[in-house]
Every structure is written in C-alpha cells, then in structure tokens.
Design a protein around this motif. Structure first.
Motif, PDB file in Angstrom:
ATOM      1  N   ASN A 158      18.955  71.800   2.690  1.00 54.88           N
ATOM      2  CA  ASN A 158      19.062  71.473   1.184  1.00 54.88           C
ATOM      3  C   ASN A 158      18.619  72.264   0.310  1.00 54.88           C
ATOM      4  O   ASN A 158      17.477  73.163   0.597  1.00 54.88           O
ATOM      5  CB  ASN A 158      18.320  69.891   0.992  1.00 54.88           C
ATOM      6  N   ALA A 159      19.235  72.410  -0.828  1.00 53.11           N
ATOM      7  CA  ALA A 159      18.992  73.407  -1.947  1.00 53.11           C
ATOM      8  C   ALA A 159      18.957  72.495  -3.159  1.00 53.11           C
ATOM      9  O   ALA A 159      19.765  72.922  -4.060  1.00 53.11           O
ATOM     10  CB  ALA A 159      19.743  74.671  -2.088  1.00 53.11           C
ATOM     11  N   VAL A 160      18.495  71.329  -3.204  1.00 56.53           N
ATOM     12  CA  VAL A 160      18.651  70.449  -4.379  1.00 56.53           C
ATOM     13  C   VAL A 160      17.761  71.080  -5.686  1.00 56.53           C
ATOM     14  O   VAL A 160      18.512  71.196  -6.848  1.00 56.53           O
ATOM     15  CB  VAL A 160      17.722  69.191  -4.226  1.00 56.53           C
ATOM     16  N   GLY A 161      16.949  71.859  -5.290  1.00 56.89           N
ATOM     17  CA  GLY A 161      16.318  72.587  -6.628  1.00 56.89           C
ATOM     18  C   GLY A 161      15.461  71.856  -7.551  1.00 56.89           C
ATOM     19  O   GLY A 161      15.517  71.854  -8.820  1.00 56.89           O
ATOM     20  N   LEU A 162      14.726  70.763  -7.084  1.00 54.66           N
ATOM     21  CA  LEU A 162      13.636  70.016  -7.933  1.00 54.66           C
ATOM     22  C   LEU A 162      14.592  69.056  -8.820  1.00 54.66           C
ATOM     23  O   LEU A 162      14.138  69.191 -10.068  1.00 54.66           O
ATOM     24  CB  LEU A 162      12.720  70.732  -8.523  1.00 54.66           C
ATOM     25  N   GLN A 163      15.603  68.723  -8.624  1.00 52.47           N
ATOM     26  CA  GLN A 163      16.488  67.886  -9.701  1.00 52.47           C
ATOM     27  C   GLN A 163      15.532  66.616 -10.091  1.00 52.47           C
ATOM     28  O   GLN A 163      14.760  65.873  -9.037  1.00 52.47           O
ATOM     29  CB  GLN A 163      17.539  67.149  -9.244  1.00 52.47           C
ATOM     30  N   ASN A 164      15.146  66.213 -11.307  1.00 54.63           N
ATOM     31  CA  ASN A 164      14.189  65.107 -11.577  1.00 54.63           C
ATOM     32  C   ASN A 164      14.329  65.134 -13.029  1.00 54.63           C
ATOM     33  O   ASN A 164      14.477  65.906 -13.788  1.00 54.63           O
ATOM     34  CB  ASN A 164      12.845  65.587 -11.018  1.00 54.63           C
ATOM     35  N   PRO A 165      13.899  63.767 -13.409  1.00 51.19           N
ATOM     36  CA  PRO A 165      14.114  63.665 -14.859  1.00 51.19           C
ATOM     37  C   PRO A 165      12.899  63.728 -15.909  1.00 51.19           C
ATOM     38  O   PRO A 165      13.042  63.588 -17.136  1.00 51.19           O
ATOM     39  CB  PRO A 165      14.167  61.978 -14.959  1.00 51.19           C
ATOM     40  N   GLY A 166      11.998  64.549 -15.037  1.00 53.00           N
ATOM     41  CA  GLY A 166      10.737  65.074 -15.992  1.00 53.00           C
ATOM     42  C   GLY A 166       9.610  64.083 -16.040  1.00 53.00           C
ATOM     43  O   GLY A 166      10.100  62.772 -15.806  1.00 53.00           O
ATOM     44  N   ALA A 167       8.620  64.359 -16.249  1.00 51.57           N
ATOM     45  CA  ALA A 167       7.419  63.592 -16.111  1.00 51.57           C
ATOM     46  C   ALA A 167       7.329  62.468 -17.004  1.00 51.57           C
ATOM     47  O   ALA A 167       7.082  61.090 -16.852  1.00 51.57           O
ATOM     48  CB  ALA A 167       6.111  64.284 -16.169  1.00 51.57           C
ATOM     49  N   ASP A 168       7.717  62.438 -18.259  1.00 52.95           N
ATOM     50  CA  ASP A 168       7.775  61.474 -19.318  1.00 52.95           C
ATOM     51  C   ASP A 168       8.643  60.476 -18.832  1.00 52.95           C
ATOM     52  O   ASP A 168       8.186  59.011 -19.050  1.00 52.95           O
ATOM     53  CB  ASP A 168       8.320  62.107 -20.584  1.00 52.95           C
ATOM     54  N   ALA A 169       9.885  60.656 -18.457  1.00 56.23           N
ATOM     55  CA  ALA A 169      10.845  59.701 -18.022  1.00 56.23           C
ATOM     56  C   ALA A 169      10.367  59.093 -16.782  1.00 56.23           C
ATOM     57  O   ALA A 169      10.704  57.940 -16.542  1.00 56.23           O
ATOM     58  CB  ALA A 169      12.239  60.331 -17.772  1.00 56.23           C
TER      59      ALA A 169
END
Lengths: 244, 305
Positions: free
Chosen positions: B69-80
């Motif tokens: 996998n090479a998702v690359g740390l997709q995430n909504p960010g700490a606040d979300a």
C-alpha cells in the motif's frame, strides 16, 4: 455488507475475454443495482471486486473480463466451486432520480451493472434507452438481454464492425431526449460522457481496491464535497460532485 | 479456563489483539460488522496535525504473500479526529483506544500528540516514526537511533500517557532504535511497520503504484516480524507490540514467544473483515493445544539462557 458463501452454477464465456458467472447464495445484502461483490480466490491475497450484473432471491449473476492473473484463474473455476464472498458493497445507483426517460451509457465491462439497473427501471415502467460501446463486433455481449427488456440499445464500436462507428458519445447523439443519465465504463469514457451529458446523472467509477468496504483508504478520490472512498461512498458518484 | 488478559504499559487488555493502524479506520466500519469491544484495543488511522489526502491512486498492489500500500497517511487531521471521529467512536467502543500519530517535523509530532493524548478516550499514543509512504517524514525519524530519540523526547514532554514508538524494519539496527526510544522515555515500542517494495506493470512498463514504492504487508512479513521482535526483546525492558503478517491465533503465540506483550493485526483485516474476531475466538483453544493457560507465561518464552 455481508460475508457469505456462494456456489458456482455456471461459468461460461460470453464474448472475447468476457465471462458470465452464475452463482447461488444469500443475496439479501444487495440493495441497489451498481453495487459490487468482493470474491476470495484460492491462491490470491486480495479479493477481486466485481460489479453485480443481476440478482434475485438466492441468485447472483456477475460478468467479468479477463484482465490479469486473478480473473484468468476465475475462468477455470468449475460449477460446484464454493466462493467466500463479501456482498452488498458500495452505494449503487439511486433509481429515484431517473425521471421517465433515463439514458444508460455503458462501455465494455462497465455495461453489466447497467443491465441490472435497466431491468429494475423497466419494472417501474420507465422508458429506458441504452447506449452500449464496444471495441469491435467480437466484443458484443448482453444485447439480447437488453432486448428482452424491450430496450433496443444503440451500439457503437470503435472499429465500426457493428453498430455505429465511434464512441458512446456518438451513440448519445443518436439517442432520443432523456430525463437523466446513468453510466459506467473506463474513466476516459466517463469523462467524455460527463462533457456530453445534458442532464444530471450518476457515474460509476473503478479503482484498485484493498478491502472493498471502506477500511484501508486504498481507493480514495477527491470530489467537490471532500474525499470519498470509491468502494464505500461510491462507486457511484453524482455528476455534480465529480472533479476530473 | 485460560487467561488471555495482558497489561500494556499499565493498562489491562482483555486479550492481546490490536488491529493495526491503517487497517481499521477509526473503528466505525468494523463496528458495523461485529462488536469491536471484544478487541484488546485498536490503533486508529495514522493522524497528522493537518488533513491529508495522501498519495494519488493506484495505492494498492498485490504480491503472492500479501499486499503493498501507498496510501500516504490520508486522514482528516487531528482537529477533525477530535471533533468528529472520537465522538462517533464513543458510541461503539468503550475501551481506551490507541491514537496513532504521524508527523513531518519533531514539532508536529509533539503538537499532534499533545492534542490527541489529552482526549479521555485515548489510552496510549502510538508514534509512527516508520511510515514508508511519505517523503520528508515518517521513516526518516525511525531509521536512526538519534532521530528516534529526539522525537521520543519531544512527545514525552507533552504527555504522561503511555507512548509507544512504532519502528521500521528498514532501520539498520532496529534494536538500537528501540533502545534509544526506551532511553528517551518511551513506554513501549511497536514493530514492524511495512517494508518498502515495488511492483512493475508489465503492460505499461512502469511501477504499478502511483507512488512508485509501497509498504509490503501480509503473511510474508511474519518471519521478519518474529526475528525483529526477538532481537528487540533482548535489547529493551519496555513492552513490545509485535505485528507483521499475523492472520491466525498461532501467529499471535509465535510473536508473544518472541517477546511481544500484545499483537497487532494489519493486512488480515482487509481481506478477512472478521479476522480479529476469529483470532480472539480461537485463541483459547489454540493456547490449550500448546499447553498455555496464561498468555503472560509465554511472553519472551522462546528466549533461553
């Protein structure tokens, strides 16, 4: 989503590299045309996502194209084989938006989910039109199935060996006025259809997937309304939200 | 009766099974499939200070022993994550969760850790210094004991909650990195993250993944994980979360014998959504088959003399 076991009833070639897989098992998790299932194959780590062509109580029909070693191995599965399947994946098409004269535009192996949609729209009495695109006459499939629904599809082939010579967008010009558009096919085709489409519509996308049920973020895409997972929030996106 | 409960950095786990970060989202998808309260805990999706889309697709490829996998740390960010994901998780999961944190600078690690560690639901913070799929961060910190110690000190300064540093199999000497983390104040280490690999598409004559490389996971990684957990166990006193290619209860016992206190399950969740439930349900019988009545008796049990 449901994990269940299906048994192969029939696995037969339909056209050049296209096979029809008829399965028996629990289809209760399938709620809309345009959804897909994810098949576990012996000897392969990842499951194979395949769109649902048609389903009934206890019966499932998948059409698949041989694209790599996994789908090649599928062609050798005999009747009686039991398959571990995740069913009812993805959102599928929303039929409530179709209007009275929906147009269905499919290219190649994007056509199968449109058959299941056409069947259900016809059952609601909708005047369904279909434009089906292929590379050449040797690739044609499902035409008789559409005709059995009393839909005479506009056929296009890239080499002109059957139907109109050209792309599905040429076929769209030959179709009558339509109230709404549903489409599935390769991304370049979807983009061309998006540019030609004079109404609102729904576009079904394909992407390499890890899990197929929204856990791994392997198939994410950007939309006007934020990041979506093709497998879970799609594969069907609304025309208005698509970013090319 | 057998005992499957273990203690990870002072917090009790009903069993050692921890779905690994990046294979379990923020828990919600799996909570629709089974009661995720049966898990020891789980490590949520790697979270950064700012939202990230991640890498272009294709992000997923396959090989005989697993996937890349090479998702690359997709995430909504700490606040979300704090505003949306954790409240949603609270509806379906009542145990302390493991917050997985990534960053591109020491300051970012500290800031994100401080935000997430302050959340009541967070029991542990797993600090990912080993993501192979982003440039200028991730694995760069985990490759070298000095850089790993620097991140550890920075996150140690912002929280008293248990800190678990997630290590990379690409480190020249993973035991030295683990020791540096321990000496800088880490409460535990987890290993191994994925191993960078590549597949080439024969038709296009180009890498299959848009990112070029991707992290290898799946059953082929198990022997590498067992070897590295075994080596790290000899080098540190802090607990180890062992992971890499685990797909059945026997694999859990193997990593625990090598020295793991708890065991992560990653890729298996993606191809077998009920993998963790199956492992937890079969674990007692498999323990008895090997004469194990209490898992605590076997941690590091393969080390003799």
């Amino acid at each position: 989503m449901k994990q269940t076991t299906f048994t192969i009833v029939q696995n037969t070639p339909l056209a050049e590299g296209i096979y029809r897989l008829h399965l028996q098992g629990d289809t209760t998790a399938i709620t809309a045309p345009g959804q897909f299932v994810n098949l576990k194959l012996e000897g392969f780590y990842l499951r194979r996502p395949i769109s649902v062509c048609d389903w009934a109580d206890g019966e499932l029909t998948l059409l698949y194209k041989v694209l790599g070693r996994g789908t090649e191995a599928m062609t050798r599965l005999p009747a009686g084989t039991r398959l571990d399947v995740l069913t009812g994946l993805g959102n599928g098409y929303d039929m409530t938006l179709s209007g009275d004269r929906p147009l269905l535009v499919g290219g190649g192996v994007g056509i199968p989910p449109l058959y299941g949609l056409a069947k259900r729209l016809r059952a609601q009495g909708k005047a369904v039109q279909a434009v089906l695109g292929f590379n050449s006459a040797a690739d044609l499939f499902l035409l008789e199935d559409f005709r059995a629904l009393r839909i005479e599809p506009v056929v296009t082939t890239a080499d002109g060996s059957a139907g109109l010579r050209g792309l599905v967008t040429d076929g769209m010009a030959a179709a009558g006025p339509y109230s709404y558009l549903y489409t599935c096919g390769p991304e370049a085709m979807l983009r061309a259809v998006w540019q030609h489409c004079g109404t609102s519509g729904q576009f079904s996308f394909e992407e390499r997937m890890g899990c197929g049920f929204g856990a791994c973020m392997g198939c994410s895409c950007r939309t006007k309304y934020g990041t979506k997972r093709i497998c879970k929030d799609g594969p069907v996106l609304q025309k208005e939200e698509i970013l090319w | 009766m057998v005992n499957t409960a273990v203690t990870l950095c002072g917090i009790r786990l009903d069993n050692p099974i921890i779905p690994a970060s990046g294979t379990f989202g923020y828990g919600y998808e799996f909570a629709q499939l089974y009661d995720i309260n049966m898990l020891g805990t789980f490590s949520f999706k790697g979270t950064t200070r700012q939202p990230r889309f991640g890498n272009p697709t294709p992000r997923i490829a396959e090989y005989a022993g697993g996937l890349l996998n090479a998702v690359g740390l997709q995430n909504p960010g700490a606040d979300a994550v704090i505003a949306e994901e954790l409240p949603r998780l609270r509806q379906v999961f009542r145990k302390p969760v493991m917050a997985n944190v990534s960053g591109f600078s020491v300051e970012e690690y500290a800031e994100t850790c401080a935000l997430l560690a302050a959340q009541e639901q967070v029991g542990w913070v797993e600090v990912n210094i080993s993501c192979p799929n982003v440039h200028g961060g991730g694995a760069a910190f985990g490759a070298d004991p000095k850089a790993a110690a620097e991140v550890t000190r920075a996150v140690r300064a912002v929280t008293d909650k248990p800190l678990i540093l997630k290590l990379s199999p690409t480190a020249a000497d993973i035991a030295a990195v683990a020791r540096a983390c321990q000496d800088a104040g880490a409460d535990g280490v987890s290993l191994i993250n994925t191993l960078p690999g590549m597949r080439i598409d024969l038709k296009r004559r180009a890498p299959l993944l848009a990112n070029g490389t991707g992290g290898m996971s799946g059953p082929a990684m198990l022997p590498l994980a067992v070897r590295m957990v075994y080596q790290v166990y000899q080098a540190v006193e802090i607990p180890i979360v062992g992971m890499g290619g685990v797909s059945r209860a026997e694999d859990v016992l193997e990593l625990m014998l090598a020295g793991a206190t708890a065991v992560g399950v990653g890729a298996a969740n993606l191809v077998e959504p009920y993998a963790c439930r199956n492992i937890i349900e079969t674990l007692p019988d498999v323990m008895l088959r090997y004469g194990i009545h209490d898992l605590n008796d076997i941690i590091g049990g393969a080390h003799h003399g």
